[in-house]
Design a protein around this motif. Structure first.
Motif, PDB file in Angstrom:
ATOM      1  N   LYS A 220       0.821  -1.219   0.000  1.00 25.29           N
ATOM      2  CA  LYS A 220       0.000   0.000   0.000  1.00 25.29           C
ATOM      3  C   LYS A 220       0.859   1.275   0.000  1.00 25.29           C
ATOM      4  O   LYS A 220       0.627   2.175  -0.796  1.00 25.29           O
ATOM      5  CB  LYS A 220      -0.936   0.014   1.228  1.00 25.29           C
ATOM      6  CG  LYS A 220      -1.820  -1.229   1.340  1.00 25.29           C
ATOM      7  CD  LYS A 220      -2.715  -1.179   2.560  1.00 25.29           C
ATOM      8  CE  LYS A 220      -1.999  -1.114   3.905  1.00 25.29           C
ATOM      9  NZ  LYS A 220      -1.210  -2.341   4.226  1.00 25.29           N
ATOM     10  N   SER A 221       1.823   1.316   0.920  1.00 26.16           N
ATOM     11  CA  SER A 221       2.664   2.525   1.005  1.00 26.16           C
ATOM     12  C   SER A 221       3.503   2.690  -0.255  1.00 26.16           C
ATOM     13  O   SER A 221       3.689   3.807  -0.745  1.00 26.16           O
ATOM     14  CB  SER A 221       3.582   2.457   2.225  1.00 26.16           C
ATOM     15  OG  SER A 221       2.829   2.469   3.414  1.00 26.16           O
ATOM     16  N   THR A 222       3.993   1.585  -0.778  1.00 21.53           N
ATOM     17  CA  THR A 222       4.810   1.660  -1.995  1.00 21.53           C
ATOM     18  C   THR A 222       3.976   2.190  -3.165  1.00 21.53           C
ATOM     19  O   THR A 222       4.467   2.988  -3.970  1.00 21.53           O
ATOM     20  CB  THR A 222       5.401   0.275  -2.328  1.00 21.53           C
ATOM     21  OG1 THR A 222       6.129  -0.190  -1.189  1.00 21.53           O
ATOM     22  CG2 THR A 222       6.325   0.347  -3.526  1.00 21.53           C
TER      23      THR A 222
ATOM     24  N   PHE B 155      -3.176   9.835   1.741  1.00 26.48           N
ATOM     25  CA  PHE B 155      -3.083   9.622   3.190  1.00 26.48           C
ATOM     26  C   PHE B 155      -2.558   8.211   3.435  1.00 26.48           C
ATOM     27  O   PHE B 155      -3.151   7.244   2.962  1.00 26.48           O
ATOM     28  CB  PHE B 155      -4.465   9.723   3.839  1.00 26.48           C
ATOM     29  CG  PHE B 155      -5.061  11.096   3.835  1.00 26.48           C
ATOM     30  CD1 PHE B 155      -4.889  11.954   4.918  1.00 26.48           C
ATOM     31  CD2 PHE B 155      -5.813  11.545   2.761  1.00 26.48           C
ATOM     32  CE1 PHE B 155      -5.452  13.218   4.935  1.00 26.48           C
ATOM     33  CE2 PHE B 155      -6.384  12.819   2.763  1.00 26.48           C
ATOM     34  CZ  PHE B 155      -6.203  13.648   3.853  1.00 26.48           C
ATOM     35  N   ASP B 156      -1.470   8.096   4.178  1.00 30.81           N
ATOM     36  CA  ASP B 156      -0.932   6.767   4.483  1.00 30.81           C
ATOM     37  C   ASP B 156      -1.156   6.440   5.956  1.00 30.81           C
ATOM     38  O   ASP B 156      -0.391   6.859   6.816  1.00 30.81           O
ATOM     39  CB  ASP B 156       0.550   6.687   4.129  1.00 30.81           C
ATOM     40  CG  ASP B 156       1.029   5.229   4.059  1.00 30.81           C
ATOM     41  OD1 ASP B 156       0.237   4.324   4.424  1.00 30.81           O
ATOM     42  OD2 ASP B 156       2.172   5.009   3.637  1.00 30.81           O
ATOM     43  N   GLU B 157      -2.220   5.718   6.242  1.00 28.78           N
ATOM     44  CA  GLU B 157      -2.600   5.340   7.607  1.00 28.78           C
ATOM     45  C   GLU B 157      -2.575   6.552   8.550  1.00 28.78           C
ATOM     46  O   GLU B 157      -1.852   6.553   9.555  1.00 28.78           O
ATOM     47  CB  GLU B 157      -1.695   4.213   8.124  1.00 28.78           C
ATOM     48  CG  GLU B 157      -1.770   2.973   7.240  1.00 28.78           C
ATOM     49  CD  GLU B 157      -1.322   1.716   7.965  1.00 28.78           C
ATOM     50  OE1 GLU B 157      -1.530   1.627   9.193  1.00 28.78           O
ATOM     51  OE2 GLU B 157      -0.776   0.823   7.300  1.00 28.78           O
ATOM     52  N   PRO B 158      -3.376   7.565   8.236  1.00 32.03           N
ATOM     53  CA  PRO B 158      -3.288   8.830   8.981  1.00 32.03           C
ATOM     54  C   PRO B 158      -3.701   8.730  10.443  1.00 32.03           C
ATOM     55  O   PRO B 158      -3.363   9.628  11.221  1.00 32.03           O
ATOM     56  CB  PRO B 158      -4.251   9.754   8.220  1.00 32.03           C
ATOM     57  CG  PRO B 158      -5.216   8.836   7.547  1.00 32.03           C
ATOM     58  CD  PRO B 158      -4.402   7.625   7.181  1.00 32.03           C
TER      59      PRO B 158
HETATM   60 MG    MG Z   1       2.289   1.082   4.782  1.00 31.73          MG
END
Ligand code: MG
Ligand code: ADP
Length: 250
Positions: free
Chosen positions: A40-42, A170-173
């Protein structure tokens, strides 16, 4: 607004994104779900050009900002296009990433002045409006460490908005927040969604996804294994891994 095609990314021998195709239309909210390590983050970082894809491309606003495989050759996009595009994409991280030595106001004024060439006075006026919008009117002079996690994250959202982004990532805000502070941050994100902001949100907050997402995308092992309206993906996922993940987080 966002078109991802055939995106692949490995770290060493580890294939992290295995051919991602994704479309996000203007004004839509896409929620990205998936187990830890699913990529997901990538994927978010690739959309913001913080990762260089091995293959495939990312297009934002009709402009390629990845690398395009065409006619057997990988085409690298000119750096100034990347810089310009990145200024149009806001990103909010799990750990807020505010500048600790700067006041809230300075955090919001920095990028518009340095990157956009906005006057300090205009940037400060805008910052004041944005702080009010995220429920932090009057906190201009506070230092990040004196604020709660929820307040810091709302400052981080205001800071992203200060650049007038076309797209917010938004990355796991809310993953780093104490449970009682999650709601105030989700409320701000929901408010932005209702104002028509285009967003991609990585979160494990299924209630938020159900309420706010136009599309829910489920990533597993670097592939999109489910994608569709929240009612479909969250209620009756066809994919075994998606079912197991939802059963665990709900
Ligand atoms: Mg991540
Ligand atoms: P998620 O956000 O879904 O948890 P990530 O995109 O952060 O997944 O990571 C996917 C996989 O890629 C993980 O196995 C992670 O360890 C690996 N990875 C991510 N970034 C790097 C990196 N810079 N170098 C090596 N491996 C990485």
């Amino acid at each position: 607004m966002v078109r991802v095609r055939g995106l692949r990314k490995s770290f060493g021998a580890h294939l992290v994104l295995d051919g991602i195709d994704l479309d996000v239309r203007q004004g839509e909210v896409t929620v990205l779900l998936g187990p830890s390590g699913s990529g997901k983050s990538t994927l978010l970082r690739s959309i913001n050009h913080l990762e260089r894809p091995d293959d495939g491309f990312v297009e934002v606003n009709g402009e390629i900002i990845g690398y395009r495989y065409r006619g057997g050759r990988l085409h690298e996009v000119r750096p100034h296009t990347i810089t310009r595009q990145r200024a149009r994409i806001g990103m909010v991280f799990q750990q807020f990433n505010l500048f600790p030595h700067m006041t809230v106001l300075e955090n919001l004024v920095e990028a518009p002045v340095a990157v956009r060439g906005t006057s300090r006075k205009a940037a400060a006026a805008r910052a004041t409006d944005l702080l009010e919008r995220v429920g932090l009117a009057g906190r201009e002079g506070a230092y990040p460490r004196t604020l709660s996690g929820g307040q810091q994250q709302r400052v981080a959202i205001a800071r992203a908005l200060a650049m007038d982004p076309d797209l917010l990532l938004f990355d796991e805000p809310t993953s780093a927040l104490d449970p009682e502070l999650v709601g105030e941050v989700l409320a701000v994100i929901k408010d932005l969604a209702e104002s028509g902001m285009t967003m991609i949100v990585v979160t494990h907050e299924i209630g938020f996804a159900r309420e706010v997402a136009d599309t829910v995308v489920f990533l597993d092992g670097g592939r999109i294994v489910e994608s569709g309206p929240p009612a479909d993906v969250l209620s009756r996922p066809g994919n075994e891994r998606a079912r197991a993940f939802l059963a665990a987080v709900l």
